[in-house]
Design an enzyme around this catalytic site. Structure first.
Site, short mmCIF file in Angstrom:
data_model
loop_
_atom_site.label_atom_id
_atom_site.label_comp_id
_atom_site.label_asym_id
_atom_site.label_seq_id
_atom_site.Cartn_x
_atom_site.Cartn_y
_atom_site.Cartn_z
N GLY A 1 0.80 -1.22 0.00
CA GLY A 1 0.00 0.00 0.00
C GLY A 1 0.83 1.27 0.00
O GLY A 1 0.54 2.22 -0.72
N ASP B 1 10.59 -6.95 -2.28
CA ASP B 1 9.34 -7.61 -1.89
C ASP B 1 9.41 -9.07 -2.32
O ASP B 1 10.07 -9.41 -3.29
CB ASP B 1 8.12 -6.94 -2.55
CG ASP B 1 6.86 -7.06 -1.70
OD1 ASP B 1 6.51 -8.19 -1.34
OD2 ASP B 1 6.24 -6.03 -1.39
N ASN C 1 -5.35 -7.02 -2.33
CA ASN C 1 -4.40 -5.90 -2.45
C ASN C 1 -4.96 -4.78 -3.31
O ASN C 1 -4.58 -3.62 -3.17
CB ASN C 1 -3.09 -6.36 -3.11
CG ASN C 1 -2.33 -7.40 -2.32
OD1 ASN C 1 -1.61 -8.21 -2.89
ND2 ASN C 1 -2.48 -7.42 -1.00
N GLN D 1 -7.63 -3.15 -3.56
CA GLN D 1 -8.41 -2.08 -2.94
C GLN D 1 -7.54 -0.86 -2.62
O GLN D 1 -8.05 0.24 -2.43
CB GLN D 1 -9.07 -2.67 -1.68
CG GLN D 1 -9.64 -1.70 -0.67
CD GLN D 1 -8.80 -1.65 0.58
OE1 GLN D 1 -7.63 -2.05 0.58
NE2 GLN D 1 -9.38 -1.15 1.67
N ARG D 2 -6.23 -1.00 -2.57
CA ARG D 2 -5.35 0.12 -2.21
C ARG D 2 -4.00 0.12 -2.90
O ARG D 2 -3.36 1.16 -2.98
CB ARG D 2 -5.13 0.13 -0.68
CG ARG D 2 -4.40 -1.08 -0.18
CD ARG D 2 -4.52 -1.31 1.31
NE ARG D 2 -3.83 -2.54 1.66
CZ ARG D 2 -4.32 -3.75 1.47
NH1 ARG D 2 -5.50 -3.91 0.91
NH2 ARG D 2 -3.64 -4.83 1.80
N LYS E 1 4.81 -9.53 -6.91
CA LYS E 1 4.65 -8.07 -6.84
C LYS E 1 5.81 -7.34 -7.48
O LYS E 1 5.65 -6.32 -8.14
CB LYS E 1 4.53 -7.63 -5.38
CG LYS E 1 3.19 -7.95 -4.77
CD LYS E 1 3.09 -7.32 -3.40
CE LYS E 1 1.67 -7.46 -2.88
NZ LYS E 1 1.51 -6.87 -1.56
N ASP F 1 4.92 -3.51 6.92
CA ASP F 1 3.69 -3.55 7.72
C ASP F 1 3.84 -4.44 8.94
O ASP F 1 2.86 -4.90 9.47
CB ASP F 1 2.54 -4.06 6.84
CG ASP F 1 2.84 -5.43 6.28
OD1 ASP F 1 3.96 -5.94 6.50
OD2 ASP F 1 1.96 -6.00 5.62
N ASN F 2 5.05 -4.71 9.36
CA ASN F 2 5.18 -5.58 10.54
C ASN F 2 6.38 -5.14 11.37
O ASN F 2 7.32 -4.52 10.87
CB ASN F 2 5.27 -7.05 10.13
CG ASN F 2 6.54 -7.34 9.35
OD1 ASN F 2 7.60 -7.52 9.93
ND2 ASN F 2 6.44 -7.36 8.03
N CYS G 1 -3.08 -4.80 9.26
CA CYS G 1 -4.15 -4.34 8.37
C CYS G 1 -5.03 -5.51 7.93
O CYS G 1 -6.23 -5.35 7.71
CB CYS G 1 -3.58 -3.63 7.15
SG CYS G 1 -2.91 -2.00 7.54
N CYS H 1 -14.39 -18.09 13.89
CA CYS H 1 -14.21 -16.69 13.49
C CYS H 1 -13.83 -16.70 12.02
O CYS H 1 -14.26 -17.58 11.28
CB CYS H 1 -13.17 -16.00 14.37
SG CYS H 1 -11.53 -16.72 14.25
#
Ligand SMILES: [Zn+2]
Length: 396
Positions: free
Chosen positions: A56, A77, A85, A87-88, A101, A145-146, A203, A354
């Site tokens: 993102g 990456d 993915n 969506q952004r 990617k 992101d981590n 996310c 869940c």
């Protein structure tokens, strides 16, 4: 052959860098600004920036840095483009789903600007390769992101004395700053210790507004460009907080911690460490340890339901997730379970589920400790149910 114009002052031993007439035209909106001008544009052309991650944040970063004429852009990456993915992550199109990617990103960036060099590193950034990958670049931009990778990017940048343009996003909120600048703070000055594993959702777990990484990544790109041309006031010692819901920016002062283990006066971090271990996890996607929580597979559940067994399906997701898809279960979100436990009948057999099986594992442990003897966790959650039993249930 295009005429070369504009000679920059090259560093000793370097080839003089110039712009072709086509490049002059391409960058004309930069060139006519005195703050950039030919001098700034040639600095951009000589610059080498490494983007860690092409998700993102990496999407707007890569696009704007390439468009602006940064001469060499490295991208790191190891992931594959996933439908969630799109969506952004605006580097990718629907046809890229399933593609690495790094390949899709490099193709898009080369298409945008064929005059620049794109270096691709199709690998997971690790303590073994980070210093080698970083060494060639002037600026590191963190689009990860981590937590393990964030500490790794920070420590490697500090060790190599390279600025680290930091951005992070979650749901509707973003944070941006520049770490590792001379006399400025680093990530460890702000967060000496990682949060306990599992406390801060990713996310993938908490969601993110599609445009948020666009805004945050574009700000990171602006900071990187400013650092190269040497104009303006960099986000050093300032943490910019963005709230998309309130549409507000705030700023926190960050100070360099003289006792920081990475950048302090007596720094103790002199080489890269095991960041997964430091953060107490085995990587972002590692499953929670099951700790012998009794489970049932989706196929077993299906055959027991078909047999007419008396099973109570407990859904511990949130109401908005229930609206996306459900198994007709009784809904008690995990966070409300402790005060609503009296709604459940401990004599009946309960199947907790869940989305992925993670929250329902916690629910199963909680209920077992609360005296429910016949609770089973649906292994893999509703995602596994969709894969193994009923593909008409949408995955999200
Ligand atoms: Zn520090």
């Amino acid at each position: 052959m295009a005429t070369k114009i504009g000679i920059s002052a090259p560093a000793t031993g370097e080839q003089p860098v110039t712009l072709s007439n086509e490049e002059v035209l391409r960058y004309s909106r930069h060139l006519i600004m005195p703050e950039v001008g030919m001098d700034g544009q040639l600095k951009l052309k000589r610059a080498k920036i490494l983007c860690v991650g092409t998700g993102g944040l990496g999407a707007p970063l890569g696009l704007y840095l390439a468009a602006a004429g940064v001469g060499r852009i490295g991208i790191v990456d190891f992931d594959v483009v996933d439908r969630t993915n799109l969506q952004r992550q605006i580097l990718f199109s629907s046809g890229d789903v399933g593609r690495p990617k790094i390949e899709a990103a490099a193709q898009r960036l080369r298409g945008l600007n064929p005059d620049i060099q794109i270096d691709t590193f199709k690998t997971k950034l690790t303590s073994d390769n980070a210093l080698d990958i970083f060494r060639d670049y002037d600026i590191i931009v963190d689009g990860t992101d981590n937590f393990p990778t964030r500490y790794l990017v920070n420590d490697a940048s500090v060790l190599l004395k390279k600025p680290n343009v930091y951005g992070s996003i979650f749901r509707f909120e973003g944070q941006i700053t520049v770490f590792g600048y001379p006399d400025g703070p680093c990530y460890r000055c702000l967060y000496p210790e990682p949060p306990p594993p599992g406390l801060v959702p990713s996310c993938a777990e908490g969601g993110v507004l599609g445009v948020l990484p666009g805004i945050v990544g574009a700000i990171q790109a602006a900071e990187a460009l400013k650092l190269i041309i040497g104009k303006g006031e960099p986000l050093v010692g300032r943490l910019l907080l963005f709230d998309a819901l309130g549409m507000r920016f705030r700023e926190l002062k960050l100070r360099k911690n003289p006792d920081c283990p990475a950048c302090g006066t007596h720094a103790t971090i002199t080489k890269l460490i095991d960041y997964a271990e430091f953060c107490g996890i085995r990587g972002e996607e590692a499953p929670m340890p099951q700790n012998n929580v009794p489970e049932i597979t989706p196929r077993e559940l299906k055959s027991r339901l078909d047999r007419g067994d008396d099973l109570f399906i407990l859904d511990v997701r949130e109401p908005h997730e229930y609206q996306i898809c459900n198994l007709g279960g009784y809904l008690i979100p995990l966070g409300e379970l402790s005060r609503r436990v009296n709604e459940l009948d401990s004599s009946r057999e309960v199947i907790a589920h869940c989305r992925s099986g993670k929250r329902s594992t916690e629910a199963t442990v909680f209920l077992r400790n609360a005296g429910f003897r016949k609770v089973l966790n649906l292994k893999g959650g509703i995602l596994a149910w969709s894969d193994e039993v009923d593909p008409s249930v949408p995955k999200y």
